[in-house]
Design a protein around this motif. Sequence first.
Motif, PDB file in Angstrom:
ATOM      1  N   THR A  82       0.747  -1.148   0.040  1.00 29.46           N
ATOM      2  CA  THR A  82      -0.018  -0.007  -0.161  1.00 29.46           C
ATOM      3  C   THR A  82       0.870   1.278   0.149  1.00 29.46           C
ATOM      4  O   THR A  82       0.251   2.349   0.052  1.00 29.46           O
ATOM      5  CB  THR A  82      -0.920   0.193   1.117  1.00 29.46           C
ATOM      6  OG1 THR A  82      -0.042  -0.159   2.388  1.00 29.46           O
ATOM      7  CG2 THR A  82      -2.086  -1.080   1.050  1.00 29.46           C
ATOM      8  N   ASP A  83       2.147   0.975  -0.008  1.00 31.66           N
ATOM      9  CA  ASP A  83       3.032   2.356  -0.164  1.00 31.66           C
ATOM     10  C   ASP A  83       3.333   2.562  -1.591  1.00 31.66           C
ATOM     11  O   ASP A  83       3.481   1.698  -2.186  1.00 31.66           O
ATOM     12  CB  ASP A  83       4.401   1.973   0.374  1.00 31.66           C
ATOM     13  CG  ASP A  83       4.239   1.976   2.041  1.00 31.66           C
ATOM     14  OD1 ASP A  83       3.392   2.398   2.775  1.00 31.66           O
ATOM     15  OD2 ASP A  83       5.336   1.111   2.538  1.00 31.66           O
ATOM     16  N   MET A  87      -3.938   8.491  -5.104  1.00 28.66           N
ATOM     17  CA  MET A  87      -4.799   7.196  -4.902  1.00 28.66           C
ATOM     18  C   MET A  87      -3.980   5.848  -5.264  1.00 28.66           C
ATOM     19  O   MET A  87      -3.381   5.625  -6.415  1.00 28.66           O
ATOM     20  CB  MET A  87      -6.070   7.013  -5.798  1.00 28.66           C
ATOM     21  CG  MET A  87      -6.966   5.971  -5.718  1.00 28.66           C
ATOM     22  SD  MET A  87      -8.377   5.852  -6.846  1.00 28.66           S
ATOM     23  CE  MET A  87      -9.259   7.227  -5.873  1.00 28.66           C
ATOM     24  N   VAL A  88      -3.270   5.172  -4.401  1.00 29.45           N
ATOM     25  CA  VAL A  88      -2.528   4.157  -4.411  1.00 29.45           C
ATOM     26  C   VAL A  88      -3.171   2.841  -4.700  1.00 29.45           C
ATOM     27  O   VAL A  88      -3.945   2.460  -3.858  1.00 29.45           O
ATOM     28  CB  VAL A  88      -1.702   4.106  -3.135  1.00 29.45           C
ATOM     29  CG1 VAL A  88      -0.621   2.930  -3.548  1.00 29.45           C
ATOM     30  CG2 VAL A  88      -0.844   5.268  -2.728  1.00 29.45           C
ATOM     31  N   ALA A  89      -2.811   2.273  -5.753  1.00 30.52           N
ATOM     32  CA  ALA A  89      -3.109   0.734  -6.164  1.00 30.52           C
ATOM     33  C   ALA A  89      -2.237  -0.020  -5.633  1.00 30.52           C
ATOM     34  O   ALA A  89      -1.123  -0.172  -5.901  1.00 30.52           O
ATOM     35  CB  ALA A  89      -3.412   0.490  -7.730  1.00 30.52           C
ATOM     36  N   PRO A  90      -2.544  -0.874  -4.610  1.00 34.11           N
ATOM     37  CA  PRO A  90      -1.955  -1.894  -3.859  1.00 34.11           C
ATOM     38  C   PRO A  90      -0.921  -2.722  -4.665  1.00 34.11           C
ATOM     39  O   PRO A  90      -1.578  -3.279  -5.866  1.00 34.11           O
ATOM     40  CB  PRO A  90      -2.447  -2.809  -3.086  1.00 34.11           C
ATOM     41  CG  PRO A  90      -3.869  -1.743  -2.757  1.00 34.11           C
ATOM     42  CD  PRO A  90      -4.119  -1.091  -3.977  1.00 34.11           C
ATOM     43  N   GLY A  91       0.397  -3.047  -4.826  1.00 35.79           N
ATOM     44  CA  GLY A  91       1.061  -3.735  -5.614  1.00 35.79           C
ATOM     45  C   GLY A  91       0.821  -5.123  -5.486  1.00 35.79           C
ATOM     46  O   GLY A  91       0.919  -5.865  -4.449  1.00 35.79           O
ATOM     47  N   GLU A 118      -6.075  -8.503  -1.742  1.00 37.05           N
ATOM     48  CA  GLU A 118      -5.372  -9.495  -0.824  1.00 37.05           C
ATOM     49  C   GLU A 118      -4.011  -8.857  -0.478  1.00 37.05           C
ATOM     50  O   GLU A 118      -3.590  -8.997   0.857  1.00 37.05           O
ATOM     51  CB  GLU A 118      -4.972 -10.601  -1.599  1.00 37.05           C
ATOM     52  CG  GLU A 118      -6.512 -11.466  -1.971  1.00 37.05           C
ATOM     53  CD  GLU A 118      -6.227 -12.619  -2.775  1.00 37.05           C
ATOM     54  OE1 GLU A 118      -5.101 -13.137  -3.173  1.00 37.05           O
ATOM     55  OE2 GLU A 118      -7.046 -13.260  -3.266  1.00 37.05           O
ATOM     56  N   ALA A 119      -3.446  -8.034  -1.268  1.00 33.35           N
ATOM     57  CA  ALA A 119      -2.064  -7.577  -1.111  1.00 33.35           C
ATOM     58  C   ALA A 119      -2.079  -6.455  -0.014  1.00 33.35           C
ATOM     59  O   ALA A 119      -1.383  -6.423   0.781  1.00 33.35           O
ATOM     60  CB  ALA A 119      -1.265  -6.978  -2.346  1.00 33.35           C
ATOM     61  N   ALA A 120      -3.327  -5.437  -0.062  1.00 32.93           N
ATOM     62  CA  ALA A 120      -3.802  -4.684   1.020  1.00 32.93           C
ATOM     63  C   ALA A 120      -3.742  -5.194   2.419  1.00 32.93           C
ATOM     64  O   ALA A 120      -3.381  -4.750   3.365  1.00 32.93           O
ATOM     65  CB  ALA A 120      -4.882  -3.714   0.770  1.00 32.93           C
ATOM     66  N   ALA A 121      -4.519  -6.420   2.502  1.00 33.54           N
ATOM     67  CA  ALA A 121      -4.709  -7.171   3.826  1.00 33.54           C
ATOM     68  C   ALA A 121      -3.385  -7.524   4.299  1.00 33.54           C
ATOM     69  O   ALA A 121      -3.418  -7.704   5.386  1.00 33.54           O
ATOM     70  CB  ALA A 121      -5.609  -8.036   3.351  1.00 33.54           C
ATOM     71  N   ARG A 122      -2.569  -7.901   3.305  1.00 33.61           N
ATOM     72  CA  ARG A 122      -1.144  -8.529   3.839  1.00 33.61           C
ATOM     73  C   ARG A 122      -0.324  -7.326   4.401  1.00 33.61           C
ATOM     74  O   ARG A 122       0.630  -7.480   5.278  1.00 33.61           O
ATOM     75  CB  ARG A 122      -0.496  -9.329   3.019  1.00 33.61           C
ATOM     76  CG  ARG A 122      -1.155 -10.737   2.576  1.00 33.61           C
ATOM     77  CD  ARG A 122       0.010 -11.420   1.838  1.00 33.61           C
ATOM     78  NE  ARG A 122       0.128 -10.824   0.452  1.00 33.61           N
ATOM     79  CZ  ARG A 122      -0.142 -10.867  -0.787  1.00 33.61           C
ATOM     80  NH1 ARG A 122      -1.201 -11.754  -0.781  1.00 33.61           N
ATOM     81  NH2 ARG A 122       0.000 -10.115  -1.737  1.00 33.61           N
ATOM     82  N   SER A 123      -0.506  -6.052   4.033  1.00 30.56           N
ATOM     83  CA  SER A 123       0.239  -5.043   4.383  1.00 30.56           C
ATOM     84  C   SER A 123       0.181  -4.547   5.941  1.00 30.56           C
ATOM     85  O   SER A 123      -0.818  -4.615   6.433  1.00 30.56           O
ATOM     86  CB  SER A 123       0.034  -3.733   3.494  1.00 30.56           C
ATOM     87  OG  SER A 123       0.391  -4.053   2.240  1.00 30.56           O
TER      88      SER A 123
END
Length: 586
Positions: A169-170, A502-506, A581-586
């Motif tokens: 999310t960075d 607006m960041v698109a999670p990697g 899913e990536a955002a949830a792991r961050s």
Amino acid sequence: MQFRKVAAFVVAPVIALSALAGCGPDQEGTQPSSSAAANGEFPSEWSEEITIDVFAGLANAMGEQPGWFAKIVKDKFNMKLNIIAPNVAGGGDTLYNTRVAAGDLGDLIVTDKGKKLDELVDGGLLLDVSEYYPAMSNAAKYDEAITRLNEGKDGTYAFPTQVSSLKATDPSEGIDPTFGPFVRWDYYAELGYPEVGTLEDLLPVLKQMQDAHPTAENGKKVYGLSLFKDWDGNMMNNAKQPTTFYGYDEVGMVLAKADGSDYQSIIDDDSQYVRSLKFFYEANQMGLLDPESTTQNYDTLFSKYQNGQVLFSWWPWQGQSAFNTTENMAAGEGFMLAPVEDLKVFSYGAEPFGGKQVLAVGSEAEDPERVAAFIDWLYSPEGTYSNNSQTMGAAGPKGLTWDLNDEGKPELTEFGMKALAGGGADVPAEWGGGTYQDGASWLNTTLVLPIDTDPETGAAFSYKMWETFQEATSNPLYEDWSAKMGDAPTTMDYLRDNDKLMVAPGASFTAPADSSEIETLRNQVKAIIVQESWKMSFASSEAEFDSLLAGMQETVKGLGYDKVLEVDMANAKAQNELREEAAARS
């Protein structure tokens, strides 16, 4: 995401690849039976000079790598790099398929992950480097990403690029986003910093700038906007760029918002893409759009930015890179982000598991152990500084362009300031000679994200983020911009602090390859969309614009647009699921 010209390759049929399976690493003489690497270390020196073929899908230059990067590679590995660049060679599909059919794509290969990677593995064109992996101590720092990339494969075949230790999310970009509305700030200041509510409100501002400065110092006419066709694909690339100012990015024929809240068909009347085309049309009606846009390439346009002939830039690495020299900024001249009120700039989140491209060793490599050692070095701090592209803030080789100061902080040398921020410099002979820019790595990809932290210095790899660089480059242009932007130290700080990012999670998403039917339909409809988009941008009247739009919509729908859209919409939503899913792991 890289923004020099990238060819879209068509992978050779699986049948052709499968027929080559016998050419893999089990073939006699292709792979040594043992190596020092198997015992956890690479040779300390390489006695025999070799030249390796590097099939580099992102490279923008072809032939033998010159200059300072070549000197480093020669000194460390006794190796020369022969770059095979489909972007330069033209007919990228043909070049790729010809080499695949011959069973030898290259000693080192930069390609896309996903179906293309899988087919190259299945076809025996890539080498399982498991034997050498114990010695790849730098790559091992990203073992989770490497393991994930090679899941389902019987061995270690590929290595990710753009890996990062940052959260998904960075933002991945550093002090500037990838996209943004950048204007000649000094001309904007002359007008008294007028308010700009929306994208469309930029046009009268650009018109006032153009009227006040109709010609550049070279005597050529100044235009508000200047475009190019090099990167057109599923759509007119330049018309995609303004959509990023409002949180969108492309997935085929779909514009997907970074937060997953909206998905648009690009040809719809109310799409952000059509809004961009109307923006170009209005600009042309006002005399702001460069008439040479339809014929010039990126390099020609870049030179216009260098000469002060263009007032607006879609990207910081375009207008700023070309015009914001030390001399110009000291005079208060240059490109800076415009304060458009309704901005919501799209930002690519960091990708802990790597980006779209991967590196691999070819199954016919002359010296696969040495190629593996080279890949491992690219993951090291030295390799990261040396190989990253200059547009991403690559500091270059320690001792030449930068060094540690008395306080132990990284700082550009006098030469480094000239080479990286002063318009360029000639490299001393002992470092390889030639110009600094010409000697930079031609691979045009980075294995470690430049804004990640160098464990040896505690600072980012990107010199643009160093305190010493920001202090050294403080100038009237930045000071004036910052004062008008709430004392923001950087573009990214301004956007983040004002809720304009607006960041698109990697998520390391790769769209599946099209079926043969969808590929055929896509090629048909995208050609029409691109062709008619350019016509709309230069339409003579609003009536003609509307007629061209309606005609385009009808034509592409008749050619199967809706089938392609269905595929792209599914891909866009699958991408968003991975982002969540990536955002949830961050």
